[in-house]
Design an enzyme around this catalytic site. Structure first.
Site, PDB file in Angstrom:
ATOM      1  N   THR A   9      42.617  30.174  53.217  1.00 15.77           N
ATOM      2  CA  THR A   9      42.612  29.635  51.850  1.00 15.77           C
ATOM      3  C   THR A   9      43.903  30.036  51.127  1.00 15.77           C
ATOM      4  OG1 THR A   9      41.519  31.541  50.798  1.00 15.77           O
ATOM      5  CG2 THR A   9      40.078  29.844  51.751  1.00 15.77           C
ATOM      6  N   GLY A  10      44.311  29.178  50.183  1.00 15.40           N
ATOM      7  CA  GLY A  10      45.492  29.498  49.367  1.00 15.40           C
ATOM      8  C   GLY A  10      46.777  29.444  50.159  1.00 15.40           C
ATOM      9  N   SER A  13      51.342  28.504  48.856  1.00 19.56           N
ATOM     10  CA  SER A  13      52.513  29.354  48.593  1.00 19.56           C
ATOM     11  C   SER A  13      52.297  30.749  49.193  1.00 19.56           C
ATOM     12  CB  SER A  13      52.770  29.470  47.078  1.00 19.56           C
ATOM     13  OG  SER A  13      51.682  30.099  46.456  1.00 19.56           O
ATOM     14  N   GLY A  14      53.324  31.579  49.057  1.00 21.36           N
ATOM     15  CA  GLY A  14      53.222  33.009  49.327  1.00 21.36           C
ATOM     16  C   GLY A  14      52.668  33.408  50.678  1.00 21.36           C
ATOM     17  N   TYR A 165      41.964  42.547  37.549  1.00 21.10           N
ATOM     18  CA  TYR A 165      42.421  42.218  38.904  1.00 21.10           C
ATOM     19  C   TYR A 165      41.981  43.316  39.884  1.00 21.10           C
ATOM     20  CZ  TYR A 165      45.645  41.241  42.783  1.00 21.10           C
ATOM     21  OH  TYR A 165      46.173  40.966  44.032  1.00 21.10           O
TER      22      TYR A 165
HETATM   23  N1  LIG Z   1      51.931  39.420  46.331  1.00 21.12           N
HETATM   24  C1  LIG Z   1      51.497  40.672  46.403  1.00 21.12           C
HETATM   25  O1  LIG Z   1      52.263  41.641  46.231  1.00 21.12           O
HETATM   26  C2  LIG Z   1      50.053  40.939  46.677  1.00 21.12           C
HETATM   27  C3  LIG Z   1      49.628  42.287  46.731  1.00 21.12           C
HETATM   28  C4  LIG Z   1      48.276  42.551  47.003  1.00 21.12           C
HETATM   29  C5  LIG Z   1      47.405  41.499  47.219  1.00 21.12           C
HETATM   30  N2  LIG Z   1      47.834  40.204  47.146  1.00 21.12           N
HETATM   31  C6  LIG Z   1      46.854  39.133  47.401  1.00 21.12           C
HETATM   32  O2  LIG Z   1      47.381  38.234  48.353  1.00 21.12           O
HETATM   33  C7  LIG Z   1      46.738  36.963  48.216  1.00 21.12           C
HETATM   34  C8  LIG Z   1      47.771  35.857  48.229  1.00 21.12           C
HETATM   35  O3  LIG Z   1      48.532  35.930  47.031  1.00 21.12           O
HETATM   36  P1  LIG Z   1      50.108  35.667  46.961  1.00 21.12           P
HETATM   37  O4  LIG Z   1      50.738  36.954  46.619  1.00 21.12           O
HETATM   38  O5  LIG Z   1      50.572  34.938  48.145  1.00 21.12           O
HETATM   39  O6  LIG Z   1      50.179  34.779  45.620  1.00 21.12           O
HETATM   40  P2  LIG Z   1      50.487  33.250  45.346  1.00 21.12           P
HETATM   41  O7  LIG Z   1      51.828  32.871  45.866  1.00 21.12           O
HETATM   42  O8  LIG Z   1      50.233  33.096  43.890  1.00 21.12           O
HETATM   43  O9  LIG Z   1      49.384  32.486  46.197  1.00 21.12           O
HETATM   44  C9  LIG Z   1      48.046  32.372  45.784  1.00 21.12           C
HETATM   45  C10 LIG Z   1      47.418  31.201  46.491  1.00 21.12           C
HETATM   46  O10 LIG Z   1      46.047  31.092  46.038  1.00 21.12           O
HETATM   47  C11 LIG Z   1      45.836  29.745  45.649  1.00 21.12           C
HETATM   48  N3  LIG Z   1      44.802  29.596  44.625  1.00 21.12           N
HETATM   49  C12 LIG Z   1      44.674  30.263  43.463  1.00 21.12           C
HETATM   50  N4  LIG Z   1      43.650  29.769  42.758  1.00 21.12           N
HETATM   51  C13 LIG Z   1      43.122  28.763  43.484  1.00 21.12           C
HETATM   52  C14 LIG Z   1      42.058  27.855  43.293  1.00 21.12           C
HETATM   53  N5  LIG Z   1      41.309  27.861  42.174  1.00 21.12           N
HETATM   54  N6  LIG Z   1      41.788  26.942  44.255  1.00 21.12           N
HETATM   55  C15 LIG Z   1      42.544  26.907  45.375  1.00 21.12           C
HETATM   56  N7  LIG Z   1      43.564  27.730  45.618  1.00 21.12           N
HETATM   57  C16 LIG Z   1      43.859  28.641  44.684  1.00 21.12           C
HETATM   58  C17 LIG Z   1      47.172  29.276  45.104  1.00 21.12           C
HETATM   59  O11 LIG Z   1      47.185  27.866  45.025  1.00 21.12           O
HETATM   60  P3  LIG Z   1      47.896  27.078  43.795  1.00 21.12           P
HETATM   61  O12 LIG Z   1      49.351  27.178  44.095  1.00 21.12           O
HETATM   62  O13 LIG Z   1      47.352  25.699  43.874  1.00 21.12           O
HETATM   63  O14 LIG Z   1      47.502  27.792  42.531  1.00 21.12           O
HETATM   64  C18 LIG Z   1      48.107  29.863  46.153  1.00 21.12           C
HETATM   65  O15 LIG Z   1      48.130  29.064  47.301  1.00 21.12           O
HETATM   66  C19 LIG Z   1      45.933  37.042  46.918  1.00 21.12           C
HETATM   67  O16 LIG Z   1      44.580  37.275  47.215  1.00 21.12           O
HETATM   68  C20 LIG Z   1      46.527  38.256  46.209  1.00 21.12           C
HETATM   69  O17 LIG Z   1      45.623  38.845  45.332  1.00 21.12           O
HETATM   70  C21 LIG Z   1      49.141  39.914  46.884  1.00 21.12           C
END
Ligand SMILES: NC(=O)c1ccc[n+]([C@@H]2O[C@H](COP(=O)([O-])OP(=O)(O)OC[C@H]3O[C@@H](n4cnc5c(N)ncnc54)[C@H](OP(=O)(O)O)[C@@H]3O)[C@@H](O)[C@H]2O)c1
Length: 290
Positions: A9-10, A13-14, A165
């Site tokens: 899922t998601g 991006s990222g 969060y």
């Molecule tokens: N980056 C870090 O340093 C970090 C650290 C610890 C944990 N995490 C965790 O890693 C995971 C991935 O995050 P990321 O850092 O890669 O951030 P990100 O680039 O913001 O990616 C988040 C993803 O979740 C999707 N998403 C959010 N709300 C959604 C919804 N209602 N329906 C469908 N998709 C949805 C976004 O899609 P849209 O683009 O359509 O919104 C995007 O694809 C998350 O669970 C985050 O909490 C990240």
């Protein structure tokens, strides 16, 4: 991972996008769950081209903040796939302000906790019939010092972006461990992970231009999404973790989680809240198949 079906899922991006590319490169069939948007369609093309596996990456559209959309997603998945080897709940949000989902639920709770709970619950039978299979939940080190305030799960009493969060990720840990307990003996494992501090869009959506510029500078010191995907890919695919369940990982190693993550009373209480808020649960002890 040939002939394995993985939901991620998601992936627009990222870390999720990098995870989908990595799993496709390992020959898995990747079901990339993203919203129905131009951004998602562009990400799908990127996942296909960077993995070189255009035929084994499929986009299923869902808004994970909508429980109706999650149910439709599962219906669509079940009509197209007869097995599920890995369910990787990666999508997550970090909100500056208290925002409600279309279901009227605070967005962090809806996406980071209730969505993985409902999606996993609806797919449990599929995971059991495909066992050995794996649930991988992307948590965060923000859970390490967090607490659960059952009177403020919805952020109504008090809303701080980091507090809500961290609480949501600790709740995800509790649910993951509870799935591992309820699925014991079925061949389905459930683990959770911290991906690292990664350069993504998390936490910067909706920022004003000044903060966005500052964030862009800070991001120069963060690790790449590809690095952030490593532990997710490891938990989804490595034989090293076959049979390992209910554990917390970072840097592809088991690490110590916030002890509240393993608190059975808190897990039962949270499970009940999730059941009430989604109207769904798996039976406490699924039939043993091995
Ligand atoms: N980056 C870090 O340093 C970090 C650290 C610890 C944990 N995490 C965790 O890693 C995971 C991935 O995050 P990321 O850092 O890669 O951030 P990100 O680039 O913001 O990616 C988040 C993803 O979740 C999707 N998403 C959010 N709300 C959604 C919804 N209602 N329906 C469908 N998709 C949805 C976004 O899609 P849209 O683009 O359509 O919104 C995007 O694809 C998350 O669970 C985050 O909490 C990240």
């Amino acid at each position: 991972m040939k002939s394995k079906v993985c939901i991620v899922t998601g992936t627009s991006s990222g870390i999720g996008k990098a995870t989908a590319i990595g799993l496709a490169k390992l020959d898995a069939t990747v079901v990339a769950v993203m919203r129905d948007s131009d951004k998602s369609r562009a990400a799908l093309q990127e996942i296909k081209s960077k993995s070189g596996k255009a035929d084994s990456v499929v986009h299923l559209a869902a808004d994970l903040s909508s429980q109706k959309s999650i149910r439709e997603l599962v219906k669509e998945f079940n009509s197209r796939f007869d097995r599920l080897d890995v369910l990787l709940n990666n999508a997550g949000v970090s909100q500056f302000h208290r925002v409600l989902s279309t279901d009227g639920i605070e967005m962090t709770l809806a996406v980071n906790v209730l969505a993985p709970f409902l999606l996993t619950s609806l797919l449990t039978d599929k995971l059991i019939s495909s066992a050995p299979s794996r649930i991988v939940n992307v948590s965060s080190a923000a859970s390490n010092n967090a607490k659960i305030d059952f009177d403020n799960l919805r952020g109504e009493k008090e809303f701080s972006s980091f507090g809500i969060y961290g609480q949501s990720k600790l709740a995800l840990n509790l649910i993951t461990v509870e799935f591992s307990r309820r699925l014991a003996g079925t061949g389905v494992t459930a683990n959770f992970l911290h991906p690292g501090v990664i350069r993504t869009e998390l936490g910067t959506r909706g920022m004003n231009p000044l903060f966005k510029a500052l964030a862009a500078f800070v991001k120069l010191f963060m690790a790449s999404p590809e690095k952030g995907a490593r532990t997710s890919i490891y938990l989804a695919s490595s034989p090293d973790v076959e049979g390992v369940t209910g554990k917390y990982f970072a840097n592809q190693k088991q690490v110590t989680a916030n002890p509240i993550s393993f608190d059975e009373e808190a897990a039962k209480r949270l499970w009940k809240v999730c059941e009430e808020m989604t109207g769904f649960s798996i039976s406490p002890q699924p039939a043993k198949i091995n």
